[in-house]
Design a protein around this motif. Structure first.
Motif, PDB file in Angstrom:
ATOM      1  N   GLN A   1     101.393 -13.413  85.662  1.00  0.00           N
ATOM      2  CA  GLN A   1     100.062 -12.808  85.630  1.00  0.00           C
ATOM      3  C   GLN A   1      99.912 -11.762  84.537  1.00  0.00           C
ATOM      4  O   GLN A   1      98.815 -11.261  84.298  1.00  0.00           O
ATOM      5  CB  GLN A   1      99.755 -12.169  86.984  1.00  0.00           C
ATOM      6  N   ARG A   2     100.989 -11.446  83.844  1.00  0.00           N
ATOM      7  CA  ARG A   2     100.914 -10.408  82.821  1.00  0.00           C
ATOM      8  C   ARG A   2     100.163 -10.911  81.587  1.00  0.00           C
ATOM      9  O   ARG A   2     100.354 -12.036  81.125  1.00  0.00           O
ATOM     10  CB  ARG A   2     102.309  -9.942  82.428  1.00  0.00           C
ATOM     11  N   ARG A   3      99.329 -10.049  81.049  1.00  0.00           N
ATOM     12  CA  ARG A   3      98.619 -10.302  79.811  1.00  0.00           C
ATOM     13  C   ARG A   3      98.639  -9.019  78.978  1.00  0.00           C
ATOM     14  O   ARG A   3      98.659  -7.911  79.529  1.00  0.00           O
ATOM     15  CB  ARG A   3      97.156 -10.705  80.062  1.00  0.00           C
ATOM     16  N   VAL A   4      98.632  -9.146  77.674  1.00  0.00           N
ATOM     17  CA  VAL A   4      98.556  -8.000  76.787  1.00  0.00           C
ATOM     18  C   VAL A   4      97.283  -8.112  75.981  1.00  0.00           C
ATOM     19  O   VAL A   4      97.105  -9.062  75.206  1.00  0.00           O
ATOM     20  CB  VAL A   4      99.775  -7.923  75.845  1.00  0.00           C
ATOM     21  N   ALA A   5      96.361  -7.177  76.194  1.00  0.00           N
ATOM     22  CA  ALA A   5      95.076  -7.212  75.490  1.00  0.00           C
ATOM     23  C   ALA A   5      95.274  -6.923  74.011  1.00  0.00           C
ATOM     24  O   ALA A   5      96.230  -6.265  73.605  1.00  0.00           O
ATOM     25  CB  ALA A   5      94.111  -6.202  76.110  1.00  0.00           C
ATOM     26  N   ALA A   6      94.323  -7.384  73.200  1.00  0.00           N
ATOM     27  CA  ALA A   6      94.411  -7.217  71.743  1.00  0.00           C
ATOM     28  C   ALA A   6      94.530  -5.753  71.353  1.00  0.00           C
ATOM     29  O   ALA A   6      95.313  -5.389  70.463  1.00  0.00           O
ATOM     30  CB  ALA A   6      93.209  -7.865  71.074  1.00  0.00           C
TER      31      ALA A   6
END
Length: 453
Positions: free
Chosen positions: A443-448
């Motif tokens: 579920q991890r995401r790294v935003a721009a």
């Protein structure tokens, strides 16, 4: 009276502890009441709130603080490599400016005991031992004087060295002096693998607050934290005694006092001993400065390295900073001022049982390691493997290693670029990096915007 004093030069004292975590202090949220003197010093003077060693090992860190150079530059990239005799130290810089210079306590930059005069880093007065943990014990303080004669000082070791420092100050109060006091505490006593505090102090602090990393990971904290805290408490009491002595001698307004440490302590949670890792518990240190130029300096939130402290002391004393020094003075950062050229990361070297490197920003930390056999015998490497990636905003105690996650691939790429820039700036060669095995990010995401590193 020296020319330095006639010109209004301040006295300078370095109060140097060994293996002290940053979060032992109330200024960093420790609730145990261990450091009221440090906390007051940080509040009234200048608190370098994000301060880090550049090598979490005793000898290399000391070489950096004496010279303002990275350990790979001094050649002291691991313990038991003596400081080269032609090294230019703080003692040389202050002596050339007309100061009396003195060293008391642990040296750890020679290969002999007692330390002969050519290997004392240029210090004029000497009351020290190369390996204080071997020459002495908690209640058996043994050091060596200018004549290399064995001197036994009475009292608990912290108090014995503090008494000697106060005598030094009193005897030279008419001169401008630079005094370096190097304590062993709160480092463990090696032959006991224990943290011996003053009698009665272990019981005061056993069962107290445990930092989240130590509470979450197996190690020796529950056995040793009471003694360790007791040592920290006595160190802070020694700081208070020193500041009281300066005040009573009417030297407090003309004396700069720097409090810092060589590295932290993770209590065998990250490896089989107490340091030599990239984690905050190993590399983050408590640092505060008071005295002329630092009063009301506020909290400096920029990232500061141990090698920034030598040029800072010289700058504050009005002494030219040698061009060879690899750190920068923090003076332009005081009172909330911004320095557009100040680095927004810190660089850490590792070598001894292994070779590794790390770079830390305000949010991210990335570390690499050379896993080839006997890598620790070398000062550095041209090829490293991914070791750790931490999001310090979400995980300040570094309990979840993100390296290898597909969601953080771009973070690793940018941190590698930062690390290579730091390697080159420190005089090393740019390196090749080997990626860890990739695994799903879940579920991890790294935003721009989080990639704006």
């Amino acid at each position: 009276m020296t020319q330095a004093k006639r010109n209004g030069k301040p006295n300078v004292i370095v109060f140097f502890t060994d293996q002290q975590r940053w979060d032992t202090t109330g200024a960093h949220g420790n609730p145990m009441g261990l450091t009221p003197n440090f906390d007051r010093m940080a509040a009234r003077g200048t608190h370098l709130a994000h301060s880090f060693t550049c090598q979490p090992v005793c000898g290399p860190a000391r070489s950096a603080l004496q010279t303002g150079l990275y350990p790979t530059t001094t050649g002291c990239y691991r313990n038991n490599i003596p400081l080269p005799p032609d090294s230019r130290t703080l003692a040389h810089e202050f002596r050339d400016a007309g100061y009396r210079t003195g060293y008391i306590g642990k040296w750890h930059l020679a290969a002999e005991e007692p330390v002969s005069e050519p290997k004392r880093g240029g210090y004029e007065y000497w009351l020290a031992a190369n390996s204080l943990e071997k020459s002495s014990d908690a209640y058996d303080t043994v050091v060596y004087n200018n004549d290399s004669r064995r001197i036994k000082l009475p009292g608990y070791r912290v108090d014995a060295l503090t008494d000697a420092a106060i005598r030094y100050i009193d005897e030279r109060k008419e001169d401008a002096f630079f005094l370096f006091i190097s304590y062993l505490e709160p480092h463990h006593q090696n032959h006991l693998d224990d943290y011996p505090p003053p009698d009665g102090y272990r019981e005061l602090f056993t069962g107290g607050w445990v930092p989240p990393d130590l509470a979450s990971l197996s190690g020796t904290a529950h056995q040793h934290l009471g003694g360790y805290y007791g040592m920290v408490k006595r160190i802070d009491e020694a700081l208070g005694r020193l500041l009281d002595a300066l005040k009573s001698l009417k030297l407090d307004r003309n004396t700069i006092v720097l409090f810092t440490s060589d590295h932290g302590c993770h209590f065998k949670t990250r490896n089989k001993e107490y340091k030599r890792s990239a984690h905050e518990s190993s590399i983050r240190i408590p640092t505060a400065v008071c005295g002329p130029g630092f009063e009301g300096g506020g909290q400096v939130r920029e990232l500061v390295s141990l090698i920034d402290l030598p040029p800072t002391l010289l700058d504050a004393a009005g002494i030219d900073i040698p061009a060879i020094m690899q750190g920068r003075s923090v003076m332009p950062l005081l009172r909330g001022r911004k320095d557009p050229g100040w680095p927004d990361d810190v660089f850490v070297q590792f070598s001894e049982d292994h070779v590794g490197r790390a770079v830390r920003t305000q949010r991210w930390k990335y570390s690499v390691v050379d896993r080839t056999p006997d890598s620790g015998k070398q000062p550095g490497s041209l090829r490293y493997e991914d070791e750790c990636l931490y999001d310090l905003q979400a995980d300040p105690y570094e309990l979840t290693n993100l390296v290898g996650l597909s969601s953080h691939r771009e973070v690793v790429r940018i941190m590698r670029e930062r690390l290579n820039r730091r390697l080159v700036a420190a005089g090393e060669s740019a390196a090749e990096f080997v990626s860890a095995s990739e695994r799903p990010g879940g579920q991890r995401r790294v935003a721009a915007e989080e990639l704006d590193l």
